[in-house]
Design a protein around this motif. Sequence first.
Motif, PDB file in Angstrom:
ATOM      1  N   ALA A 186      23.162  19.460  -5.710  1.00 48.79           N
ATOM      2  CA  ALA A 186      24.079  20.400  -5.065  1.00 48.79           C
ATOM      3  C   ALA A 186      23.311  21.543  -4.402  1.00 48.79           C
ATOM      4  O   ALA A 186      23.712  22.032  -3.333  1.00 48.79           O
ATOM      5  N   ARG A 187      22.189  21.976  -5.003  1.00 47.86           N
ATOM      6  CA  ARG A 187      21.377  23.025  -4.377  1.00 47.86           C
ATOM      7  C   ARG A 187      20.762  22.533  -3.072  1.00 47.86           C
ATOM      8  O   ARG A 187      20.682  23.279  -2.087  1.00 47.86           O
ATOM      9  N   LEU A 188      20.329  21.289  -3.069  1.00 52.05           N
ATOM     10  CA  LEU A 188      19.816  20.722  -1.822  1.00 52.05           C
ATOM     11  C   LEU A 188      20.914  20.695  -0.761  1.00 52.05           C
ATOM     12  O   LEU A 188      20.682  21.017   0.409  1.00 52.05           O
ATOM     13  N   ARG A 189      22.105  20.303  -1.170  1.00 55.56           N
ATOM     14  CA  ARG A 189      23.219  20.266  -0.225  1.00 55.56           C
ATOM     15  C   ARG A 189      23.512  21.670   0.299  1.00 55.56           C
ATOM     16  O   ARG A 189      23.777  21.854   1.497  1.00 55.56           O
ATOM     17  N   ALA A 190      23.465  22.674  -0.579  1.00 56.60           N
ATOM     18  CA  ALA A 190      23.718  24.046  -0.148  1.00 56.60           C
ATOM     19  C   ALA A 190      22.656  24.504   0.843  1.00 56.60           C
ATOM     20  O   ALA A 190      22.964  25.206   1.825  1.00 56.60           O
ATOM     21  N   ALA A 191      21.401  24.120   0.617  1.00 54.47           N
ATOM     22  CA  ALA A 191      20.334  24.481   1.545  1.00 54.47           C
ATOM     23  C   ALA A 191      20.548  23.820   2.900  1.00 54.47           C
ATOM     24  O   ALA A 191      20.298  24.415   3.951  1.00 54.47           O
ATOM     25  N   VAL A 192      21.015  22.567   2.878  1.00 55.03           N
ATOM     26  CA  VAL A 192      21.305  21.869   4.131  1.00 55.03           C
ATOM     27  C   VAL A 192      22.428  22.579   4.887  1.00 55.03           C
ATOM     28  O   VAL A 192      22.338  22.806   6.106  1.00 55.03           O
ATOM     29  N   GLU A 193      23.475  22.948   4.179  1.00 56.41           N
ATOM     30  CA  GLU A 193      24.632  23.556   4.832  1.00 56.41           C
ATOM     31  C   GLU A 193      24.365  24.994   5.268  1.00 56.41           C
ATOM     32  O   GLU A 193      25.038  25.503   6.181  1.00 56.41           O
ATOM     33  N   ALA A 194      23.373  25.652   4.644  1.00 56.98           N
ATOM     34  CA  ALA A 194      23.097  27.055   4.969  1.00 56.98           C
ATOM     35  C   ALA A 194      22.139  27.209   6.142  1.00 56.98           C
ATOM     36  O   ALA A 194      21.938  28.335   6.616  1.00 56.98           O
ATOM     37  N   ARG A 195      21.547  26.143   6.622  1.00 53.34           N
ATOM     38  CA  ARG A 195      20.588  26.268   7.721  1.00 53.34           C
ATOM     39  C   ARG A 195      21.317  26.684   9.004  1.00 53.34           C
ATOM     40  O   ARG A 195      22.525  26.465   9.135  1.00 53.34           O
ATOM     41  N   PRO A 196      20.600  27.256   9.951  1.00 51.33           N
ATOM     42  CA  PRO A 196      21.241  27.672  11.210  1.00 51.33           C
ATOM     43  C   PRO A 196      21.912  26.506  11.920  1.00 51.33           C
ATOM     44  O   PRO A 196      21.436  25.367  11.856  1.00 51.33           O
ATOM     45  N   ALA A 197      23.007  26.774  12.579  1.00 47.88           N
ATOM     46  CA  ALA A 197      23.751  25.725  13.285  1.00 47.88           C
ATOM     47  C   ALA A 197      22.862  25.053  14.322  1.00 47.88           C
ATOM     48  O   ALA A 197      22.169  25.723  15.086  1.00 47.88           O
ATOM     49  N   GLY A 198      22.873  23.744  14.299  1.00 49.37           N
ATOM     50  CA  GLY A 198      22.107  22.989  15.276  1.00 49.37           C
ATOM     51  C   GLY A 198      20.653  22.783  14.935  1.00 49.37           C
ATOM     52  O   GLY A 198      19.934  22.108  15.690  1.00 49.37           O
ATOM     53  N   GLU A 199      20.177  23.333  13.826  1.00 44.85           N
ATOM     54  CA  GLU A 199      18.769  23.172  13.469  1.00 44.85           C
ATOM     55  C   GLU A 199      18.483  21.727  13.056  1.00 44.85           C
ATOM     56  O   GLU A 199      19.225  21.124  12.292  1.00 44.85           O
ATOM     57  N   THR A 200      17.390  21.191  13.560  1.00 42.82           N
ATOM     58  CA  THR A 200      16.968  19.842  13.198  1.00 42.82           C
ATOM     59  C   THR A 200      16.384  19.869  11.789  1.00 42.82           C
ATOM     60  O   THR A 200      15.623  20.768  11.437  1.00 42.82           O
ATOM     61  N   LEU A 201      16.726  18.872  10.985  1.00 38.27           N
ATOM     62  CA  LEU A 201      16.287  18.834   9.589  1.00 38.27           C
ATOM     63  C   LEU A 201      15.729  17.460   9.244  1.00 38.27           C
ATOM     64  O   LEU A 201      16.302  16.428   9.629  1.00 38.27           O
ATOM     65  N   LEU A 202      14.626  17.453   8.504  1.00 36.72           N
ATOM     66  CA  LEU A 202      14.042  16.222   7.978  1.00 36.72           C
ATOM     67  C   LEU A 202      13.854  16.425   6.472  1.00 36.72           C
ATOM     68  O   LEU A 202      12.968  17.160   6.036  1.00 36.72           O
ATOM     69  N   LEU A 203      14.733  15.802   5.699  1.00 38.89           N
ATOM     70  CA  LEU A 203      14.771  15.935   4.244  1.00 38.89           C
ATOM     71  C   LEU A 203      14.328  14.619   3.637  1.00 38.89           C
ATOM     72  O   LEU A 203      14.950  13.579   3.872  1.00 38.89           O
ATOM     73  N   ALA A 225      11.018  27.390  -0.965  1.00 44.12           N
ATOM     74  CA  ALA A 225      11.248  26.293  -1.912  1.00 44.12           C
ATOM     75  C   ALA A 225      12.664  26.388  -2.451  1.00 44.12           C
ATOM     76  O   ALA A 225      13.178  27.489  -2.697  1.00 44.12           O
ATOM     77  N   VAL A 226      13.306  25.238  -2.631  1.00 44.35           N
ATOM     78  CA  VAL A 226      14.608  25.182  -3.287  1.00 44.35           C
ATOM     79  C   VAL A 226      14.370  25.269  -4.789  1.00 44.35           C
ATOM     80  O   VAL A 226      13.571  24.493  -5.342  1.00 44.35           O
ATOM     81  N   PRO A 227      15.024  26.199  -5.502  1.00 47.87           N
ATOM     82  CA  PRO A 227      14.795  26.335  -6.943  1.00 47.87           C
ATOM     83  C   PRO A 227      15.157  25.054  -7.683  1.00 47.87           C
ATOM     84  O   PRO A 227      16.243  24.496  -7.507  1.00 47.87           O
ATOM     85  N   ALA A 228      14.224  24.575  -8.512  1.00 54.24           N
ATOM     86  CA  ALA A 228      14.437  23.341  -9.262  1.00 54.24           C
ATOM     87  C   ALA A 228      13.369  23.222 -10.327  1.00 54.24           C
ATOM     88  O   ALA A 228      12.340  23.906 -10.284  1.00 54.24           O
ATOM     89  N   ALA A 229      13.609  22.333 -11.291  1.00 55.63           N
ATOM     90  CA  ALA A 229      12.629  22.113 -12.352  1.00 55.63           C
ATOM     91  C   ALA A 229      11.348  21.510 -11.811  1.00 55.63           C
ATOM     92  O   ALA A 229      10.254  21.767 -12.327  1.00 55.63           O
ATOM     93  N   MET A 230      11.459  20.666 -10.784  1.00 57.84           N
ATOM     94  CA  MET A 230      10.307  20.074 -10.120  1.00 57.84           C
ATOM     95  C   MET A 230      10.244  20.596  -8.700  1.00 57.84           C
ATOM     96  O   MET A 230      11.271  20.876  -8.085  1.00 57.84           O
ATOM     97  N   GLY A 231       9.038  20.724  -8.162  1.00 60.25           N
ATOM     98  CA  GLY A 231       8.832  21.414  -6.900  1.00 60.25           C
ATOM     99  C   GLY A 231       9.547  20.782  -5.718  1.00 60.25           C
ATOM    100  O   GLY A 231       9.452  19.570  -5.499  1.00 60.25           O
ATOM    101  N   MET A 232      10.248  21.620  -4.937  1.00 55.31           N
ATOM    102  CA  MET A 232      10.911  21.157  -3.712  1.00 55.31           C
ATOM    103  C   MET A 232      10.590  22.134  -2.582  1.00 55.31           C
ATOM    104  O   MET A 232      11.425  22.936  -2.176  1.00 55.31           O
ATOM    105  N   PRO A 233       9.346  22.069  -2.050  1.00 52.43           N
ATOM    106  CA  PRO A 233       8.945  23.011  -0.999  1.00 52.43           C
ATOM    107  C   PRO A 233       9.560  22.663   0.349  1.00 52.43           C
ATOM    108  O   PRO A 233       9.979  21.531   0.602  1.00 52.43           O
ATOM    109  N   GLY A 234       9.574  23.667   1.225  1.00 51.46           N
ATOM    110  CA  GLY A 234      10.076  23.469   2.579  1.00 51.46           C
ATOM    111  C   GLY A 234       9.370  24.398   3.547  1.00 51.46           C
ATOM    112  O   GLY A 234       8.756  25.392   3.158  1.00 51.46           O
ATOM    113  N   ALA A 235       9.453  24.072   4.845  1.00 51.73           N
ATOM    114  CA  ALA A 235       8.853  24.889   5.901  1.00 51.73           C
ATOM    115  C   ALA A 235       9.429  24.433   7.226  1.00 51.73           C
ATOM    116  O   ALA A 235      10.125  23.418   7.311  1.00 51.73           O
ATOM    117  N   THR A 236       9.133  25.203   8.275  1.00 51.91           N
ATOM    118  CA  THR A 236       9.581  24.853   9.622  1.00 51.91           C
ATOM    119  C   THR A 236       8.375  24.490  10.468  1.00 51.91           C
ATOM    120  O   THR A 236       7.385  25.233  10.504  1.00 51.91           O
TER     121      THR A 236
END
Length: 345
Positions: free
Chosen positions: A242-259, A200-211
């Motif tokens: 900005a935290r969401l953007r950091a999570a996007v930029e920190a993912r492995p190169a070439g990884e497919t993302l659906l946000l 999960a991306v740390p935030a006041a409201m829940g922002m879970p994630g998975a692969t």
Amino acid sequence: MDRAPAAATDGAPDAATAPPPPVPVRPGLRTRAAAWAAGALLAVPAAVAGCRALDADGVTPLPQLLSFLPWLTVPAGLGLLLAAVARRRGLAFLAVLVLAGTAWASLPYTPPLAVTYGDPVARIRVIASNVEYGQGTGSLIDLALREKPQLLYVSECDPACGRALAAALSRQLPHRVSVDAEGSSGSVILSAYPLRDRSAVPAAMGMPGATAQIAGRAVRLQLAHPLPPVPGQVGLWKSELARLRAAVEARPAGETLLLAGDFNASQDHAAFRALSSGRTLLDAARATGSSRAPTWPAEGPLPPYVQIDHVLTTPDLTAVATRFLPVPGSDHRAVLADLDLQDER
């Protein structure tokens, strides 16, 4: 007896009988009032269009007013009309500039240039919905049973909402990742595909994630639900985007993302554009020509006027259709996007 000579007359009026000089005409009260009203009407559109042109969100109340950007052409147009009534050329010229700038900034975003990444290997249907403290849960269940998505992103889903969704959609969407919390802080992603690497991306409201593993490809799923930019928490809103953007930029190169989810931001907000700019992420609504379709507020006296619910993807997930659907009980319309997952070249 001699007579006094008669006064010479040349047709000019006697000084005693000449009319008084004309009094300079001063602008009337109505003219001055029209000029002042024009200035007042132009102030907000000018400030908001200026923020948009400078790629900035500014401080309260500008981030909030940016949500109304297309609608600000109305006061800008009235300001131009009043400037013409006041016969102030300088003010009228300024009004023309403000109206033109506001109208230009309000145009729908054009779809990005198409880039071919290969042949489609899977068609994915995703629905992103804010159910407003769980009040739209039943309506969302009906929608999911009817539209049959493979992925369902749900914001403001409290534990009761999560249990109801899991029970009703267990056969269709048996896998899930969630942040279990009360009120607006709970969120869940339901998936037809097995999930791993839950986080999960740390935030006041829940922002879970998975692969998820889809057609042999790893696809990162991330739900977005930053705080809204209400007065007093604009800084928090920016930091969570900005935290969401950091999570996007920190993912492995070439990884497919659906946000996807409720971003509490429109494409007129610089903080949102920083997240989705360039070729890093593409907005499904923009890619399918629906960048101005409003999703909020779906309840109350006002019709929906701003799109704050989005589906963003990396370029190897191509949006082929986008729809915006009502969810009775919620103040948001759901976003449904059909996406083609492209094979790797």
